[in-house]
Design an enzyme around this catalytic site. Sequence first.
Site, PDB file in Angstrom:
ATOM      1  N   LYS A   9       0.832  -1.203   0.000  1.00 50.47           N
ATOM      2  CA  LYS A   9       0.000   0.000   0.000  1.00 50.47           C
ATOM      3  C   LYS A   9       0.875   1.265   0.000  1.00 50.47           C
ATOM      4  O   LYS A   9       2.095   1.187   0.215  1.00 50.47           O
ATOM      5  CB  LYS A   9      -0.920  -0.042   1.224  1.00 50.47           C
ATOM      6  N   TYR A  49     -12.207  -2.086  -3.690  1.00 50.75           N
ATOM      7  CA  TYR A  49     -12.707  -2.314  -2.319  1.00 50.75           C
ATOM      8  C   TYR A  49     -14.238  -2.249  -2.270  1.00 50.75           C
ATOM      9  O   TYR A  49     -14.793  -1.908  -1.224  1.00 50.75           O
ATOM     10  CB  TYR A  49     -12.093  -1.294  -1.370  1.00 50.75           C
ATOM     11  N   ASN A 112      -1.921   0.020   6.864  1.00 46.08           N
ATOM     12  CA  ASN A 112      -1.368  -1.222   7.408  1.00 46.08           C
ATOM     13  C   ASN A 112      -0.478  -1.960   6.401  1.00 46.08           C
ATOM     14  O   ASN A 112      -0.314  -3.168   6.468  1.00 46.08           O
ATOM     15  CB  ASN A 112      -2.493  -2.100   7.963  1.00 46.08           C
ATOM     16  N   HIS A 115      -2.000  -5.596   1.526  1.00 44.93           N
ATOM     17  CA  HIS A 115      -3.293  -6.253   1.279  1.00 44.93           C
ATOM     18  C   HIS A 115      -3.032  -7.691   0.873  1.00 44.93           C
ATOM     19  O   HIS A 115      -2.016  -7.978   0.227  1.00 44.93           O
ATOM     20  CB  HIS A 115      -4.028  -5.541   0.127  1.00 44.93           C
ATOM     21  N   GLU A 126      -9.319 -10.330  -7.820  1.00 41.03           N
ATOM     22  CA  GLU A 126      -8.310  -9.297  -7.567  1.00 41.03           C
ATOM     23  C   GLU A 126      -7.086  -9.454  -8.471  1.00 41.03           C
ATOM     24  O   GLU A 126      -6.485  -8.464  -8.886  1.00 41.03           O
ATOM     25  CB  GLU A 126      -7.911  -9.335  -6.087  1.00 41.03           C
TER      26      GLU A 126
HETATM   27  N1  UDP Z   1      -9.684  -0.614   7.231  1.00 40.11           N
HETATM   28  C1  UDP Z   1      -9.794   0.591   7.912  1.00 40.11           C
HETATM   29  N2  UDP Z   1     -10.511   0.621   9.090  1.00 40.11           N
HETATM   30  C2  UDP Z   1     -11.104  -0.496   9.593  1.00 40.11           C
HETATM   31  C3  UDP Z   1     -10.987  -1.702   8.899  1.00 40.11           C
HETATM   32  C4  UDP Z   1     -10.270  -1.730   7.714  1.00 40.11           C
HETATM   33  O1  UDP Z   1      -9.277   1.612   7.472  1.00 40.11           O
HETATM   34  O2  UDP Z   1     -11.751  -0.409  10.660  1.00 40.11           O
HETATM   35  C5  UDP Z   1      -8.905  -0.655   5.962  1.00 40.11           C
HETATM   36  C6  UDP Z   1      -7.543  -1.321   6.121  1.00 40.11           C
HETATM   37  O3  UDP Z   1      -6.616  -0.675   5.263  1.00 40.11           O
HETATM   38  C7  UDP Z   1      -7.855  -2.739   5.674  1.00 40.11           C
HETATM   39  C8  UDP Z   1      -8.837  -2.478   4.523  1.00 40.11           C
HETATM   40  O4  UDP Z   1      -9.634  -1.393   5.006  1.00 40.11           O
HETATM   41  O5  UDP Z   1      -6.684  -3.427   5.275  1.00 40.11           O
HETATM   42  C9  UDP Z   1      -9.738  -3.641   4.163  1.00 40.11           C
HETATM   43  O6  UDP Z   1     -10.383  -4.086   5.353  1.00 40.11           O
HETATM   44  P1  UDP Z   1     -10.509  -5.645   5.654  1.00 40.11           P
HETATM   45  O7  UDP Z   1     -11.481  -5.790   6.784  1.00 40.11           O
HETATM   46  O8  UDP Z   1     -10.823  -6.375   4.402  1.00 40.11           O
HETATM   47  O9  UDP Z   1      -9.046  -6.021   6.218  1.00 40.11           O
HETATM   48  P2  UDP Z   1      -7.872  -6.890   5.560  1.00 40.11           P
HETATM   49  O10 UDP Z   1      -8.499  -7.992   4.760  1.00 40.11           O
HETATM   50  O11 UDP Z   1      -7.048  -5.950   4.725  1.00 40.11           O
HETATM   51  O12 UDP Z   1      -7.094  -7.408   6.744  1.00 40.11           O
HETATM   52 MG    MG Z   2      -9.951  -7.872   3.274  1.00 39.84          MG
END
Ligand code: UDP
Ligand code: MG
Length: 141
Positions: A9, A49, A112, A115, A126
């Site tokens: 990211k 997303y 974070n 992805h 994806e």
């Molecule tokens: N995210 C965020 N706030 C939250 C949860 C997710 O900003 O409370 C962002 C974060 O960058 C995350 C992405 O949205 O990686 C997609 O969320 P997901 O729940 O799919 O998490 P991941 O699969 O990336 O662990």
């Molecule tokens: Mg996810």
Amino acid sequence: MERTLSLIKPDGVSRNLVGEVIRFFEKAGLRVVALKMLRLTKEEAAEFYSVHRDKPFFDSLTDYMSSGPIVALVLEGENAISRCREIMGATNPAEAAEGTIRRAFGLDKEKNTVHGSDSPESAAREIAFFFSERELLAGKR
Ligand code: UDP
Ligand code: MG
């Protein structure tokens, strides 16, 4: 053999962590079979997303994901989808296990660093979002 999509990211690319992140995957035995750097538009980030479109963090997430260059990778290996997610760690870096990418580099719940696809269906969608058939064939040996 399974394939998954990973993204480094904007916070990872801007902090010069491309090699470090790839190293975590390679060290664990996952193989890079396709790779590119690009910058998403806000609209493309929203499409990528789209499952999160009704979440409160969606607008901020798509702003962030279109704020700078990212690196897209296709990783291949046994159980690549779940292994990639293990190597990444929990979504919130504060909750990510020791030895994971997000624990090492994640800044906050949004920024974070990486992805990873969460299912075979997401991986297929994806990978096709970022890579053409020709680009996928290029990594074949
Ligand atoms: N995210 C965020 N706030 C939250 C949860 C997710 O900003 O409370 C962002 C974060 O960058 C995350 C992405 O949205 O990686 C997609 O969320 P997901 O729940 O799919 O998490 P991941 O699969 O990336 O662990
Ligand atoms: Mg996810």
